[in-house]
Scaffold this motif. Sequence first.
Motif, short mmCIF file in Angstrom:
data_model
loop_
_atom_site.label_atom_id
_atom_site.label_comp_id
_atom_site.label_asym_id
_atom_site.label_seq_id
_atom_site.Cartn_x
_atom_site.Cartn_y
_atom_site.Cartn_z
N UNK A 1 0.88 -1.28 0.07
CA UNK A 1 -0.07 0.03 0.05
C UNK A 1 0.79 1.17 0.03
N UNK A 2 2.15 1.19 0.52
CA UNK A 2 3.00 2.44 0.66
C UNK A 2 3.33 2.85 -0.91
N UNK A 3 3.26 1.88 -1.90
CA UNK A 3 3.59 2.50 -3.21
C UNK A 3 2.36 3.43 -3.89
N UNK A 4 1.41 3.18 -3.42
CA UNK A 4 0.51 3.97 -3.83
C UNK A 4 0.46 5.32 -3.23
N UNK A 5 0.88 5.53 -2.07
CA UNK A 5 1.37 6.93 -1.48
C UNK A 5 2.31 7.41 -2.45
#
Length: 100
Positions: A1-5
């Motif tokens: 999910x950190x890739x989305x940010x």
Amino acid sequence: MSNVYAYIFLMAVVTYAIRALPLTLIRKEIKSTFIRSFLYYVPYATLAAMTFPAILSATNSHISAFAGFCAALVLAFNKKSLLTVAGLACATAFVVEFFV
């Protein structure tokens, strides 16, 4: 999910850079008539490039979409209002779609 940010942050930086860099780097008035005319027509060309494919894929048949597009062109060149152009183009596409 950190890739989305990271993607959202990168998109924000690129969008900001596209808008802020010309304001900070170009301080003088642009005197070149070629560049001025190019920059004048960029929004229209971009809008046309984004809209035209959507026009042709808006109906089940390319024939009805093209008929609506032709109706819109004729009305626009005859300086009709935007509401008239959009309404009659939709009506033309609907009628042609009904019979095709």
